[in-house]
Design a protein around this motif. Structure first.
Motif, short mmCIF file in Angstrom:
data_model
loop_
_atom_site.label_atom_id
_atom_site.label_comp_id
_atom_site.label_asym_id
_atom_site.label_seq_id
_atom_site.Cartn_x
_atom_site.Cartn_y
_atom_site.Cartn_z
N LYS A 190 124.69 -3.58 -20.97
CA LYS A 190 123.39 -3.53 -21.67
C LYS A 190 122.31 -3.96 -20.73
N TYR A 191 121.11 -3.30 -20.77
CA TYR A 191 120.40 -3.46 -19.86
C TYR A 191 119.11 -4.06 -20.46
N PHE A 192 118.57 -5.12 -19.91
CA PHE A 192 117.23 -5.66 -20.37
C PHE A 192 116.36 -5.67 -19.60
N ASN A 193 115.53 -4.67 -19.55
CA ASN A 193 114.50 -4.33 -18.36
C ASN A 193 113.18 -5.27 -18.65
N GLY A 194 112.90 -6.01 -17.61
CA GLY A 194 111.81 -6.75 -17.38
C GLY A 194 110.73 -6.59 -16.42
N GLU A 195 109.71 -7.11 -16.48
CA GLU A 195 108.57 -6.83 -15.50
C GLU A 195 108.96 -6.57 -14.10
N ASP A 196 109.96 -7.52 -13.55
CA ASP A 196 110.30 -7.63 -12.19
C ASP A 196 111.77 -7.36 -11.58
N GLY A 197 112.48 -6.86 -12.79
CA GLY A 197 113.68 -6.57 -12.58
C GLY A 197 114.40 -6.29 -14.02
N VAL A 198 116.00 -6.55 -13.86
CA VAL A 198 116.71 -6.03 -15.01
C VAL A 198 117.91 -6.99 -15.25
N ALA A 199 117.84 -7.70 -16.40
CA ALA A 199 119.10 -8.47 -16.76
C ALA A 199 120.16 -7.61 -17.34
N ILE A 200 121.28 -7.73 -16.90
CA ILE A 200 122.53 -6.96 -17.33
C ILE A 200 123.33 -7.92 -18.03
N SER A 201 124.15 -7.33 -19.00
CA SER A 201 125.31 -8.11 -19.71
C SER A 201 126.32 -7.07 -19.49
N MET A 202 127.44 -7.18 -19.22
CA MET A 202 128.42 -6.34 -19.10
C MET A 202 130.00 -7.21 -19.38
N ARG A 203 130.85 -6.24 -19.44
CA ARG A 203 132.38 -6.79 -19.45
C ARG A 203 133.07 -5.95 -18.24
N VAL A 204 134.05 -6.86 -17.66
CA VAL A 204 134.88 -6.06 -16.84
C VAL A 204 136.22 -6.41 -16.97
N GLN A 205 136.95 -5.58 -16.48
CA GLN A 205 138.39 -5.79 -16.56
C GLN A 205 138.91 -5.68 -15.24
N LEU A 206 139.44 -6.64 -14.72
CA LEU A 206 139.83 -6.81 -13.17
C LEU A 206 141.27 -7.10 -13.18
N THR A 207 142.12 -6.32 -12.23
CA THR A 207 143.34 -6.62 -12.04
C THR A 207 143.79 -7.16 -10.91
N ARG A 239 147.86 -9.77 -12.57
CA ARG A 239 147.36 -10.10 -13.81
C ARG A 239 146.05 -9.60 -14.01
N THR A 240 145.45 -9.40 -15.38
CA THR A 240 144.17 -8.83 -15.32
C THR A 240 143.33 -9.88 -16.32
N ALA A 241 142.16 -9.95 -15.60
CA ALA A 241 141.07 -10.78 -16.30
C ALA A 241 140.17 -10.05 -16.99
N ASP A 242 139.78 -10.21 -18.27
CA ASP A 242 138.84 -9.52 -19.12
C ASP A 242 137.73 -10.67 -19.01
N ALA A 243 136.64 -10.09 -18.29
CA ALA A 243 135.65 -11.09 -18.13
C ALA A 243 134.07 -10.51 -18.54
N ARG A 244 133.40 -11.27 -18.94
CA ARG A 244 132.04 -11.14 -19.30
C ARG A 244 131.09 -11.86 -18.19
N LEU A 245 130.10 -11.21 -17.95
CA LEU A 245 129.33 -11.58 -16.99
C LEU A 245 127.89 -11.20 -17.24
N ALA A 246 126.81 -11.64 -16.35
CA ALA A 246 125.43 -11.38 -16.38
C ALA A 246 125.03 -11.23 -15.06
N GLN A 247 124.03 -10.24 -14.88
CA GLN A 247 123.62 -10.03 -13.55
C GLN A 247 122.05 -10.09 -13.57
N PHE A 248 121.29 -10.37 -12.77
CA PHE A 248 119.93 -10.43 -12.80
C PHE A 248 119.56 -9.94 -11.40
N ILE A 249 119.00 -8.46 -11.53
CA ILE A 249 118.86 -7.85 -10.32
C ILE A 249 117.37 -7.30 -10.24
N THR A 250 116.84 -7.63 -9.02
CA THR A 250 115.60 -7.13 -8.94
C THR A 250 115.43 -5.86 -8.00
#
Length: 150
Positions: A91-108, A114-125
């Motif tokens: 999910k992207y949340f567009n802002g004036e100076d960048g984008v905030a992102i919410s996502m889920r990743v499955q990492l093995t 073993r697999t980790a099912d993780a939620r994370l947020a990124q702030f990107i300019t």
């Protein structure tokens, strides 16, 4: 005669750049990353030359990774850590100076399987239409470490 104005630089919208980056990231991990000779070129094409990725101290790959070569080293370490990655629920949340992102990743984990099912947020300019700065927050960094056997 009046000269023509300089053409406007065409820039991709940030979400298109991010979609391309995340697709390339999953292919890079699936191909085994640097250890198996996977190309970083698709991801590099989305990065500003002075890109920086910030990872917190509690994840298996902490620190600030500077410049395209630094980010490339980060992804080499990431692909050494994880044998597979699936990104969903972006999910992207567009802002004036960048984008905030919410996502889920499955990492093995490469080390434990073993697999980790993780939620994370990124702030990107962005700068010049390219990714300039990533700041990444995992909801449960301890789950990543546990999947890796740390």
């Amino acid at each position: 005669m009046i000269p023509d104005p300089a053409p406007e630089i065409t820039r991709l919208d940030p979400t298109s750049v991010l979609d391309a980056f995340y697709d390339a990231e999953m292919r890079y991990i699936a191909a085994g990353g640097a250890r198996d000779g996977a190309s970083f070129a698709e991801m590099a094409a989305c990065l500003h030359p002075e890109a920086v990725m910030h990872m917190g101290p509690s994840v298996p790959f902490p620190g600030d990774w500077r410049g395209i070569e630094g980010v490339k080293r980060f992804f080499a370490m990431l692909s050494d850590t994880w044998v597979s990655m699936v990104i969903t629920d972006v999910k992207y949340f567009n802002g004036e100076d960048g984008v905030a992102i919410s996502m889920r990743v499955q990492l093995t984990s490469r080390a434990t399987g073993r697999t980790a099912d993780a939620r994370l947020a990124q702030f990107i300019t962005f700068d010049d239409g390219l990714i300039r700065d990533f700041t990444v927050f995992y909801l449960d960094p301890l789950a990543l470490n546990a999947a890796c056997g740390l």
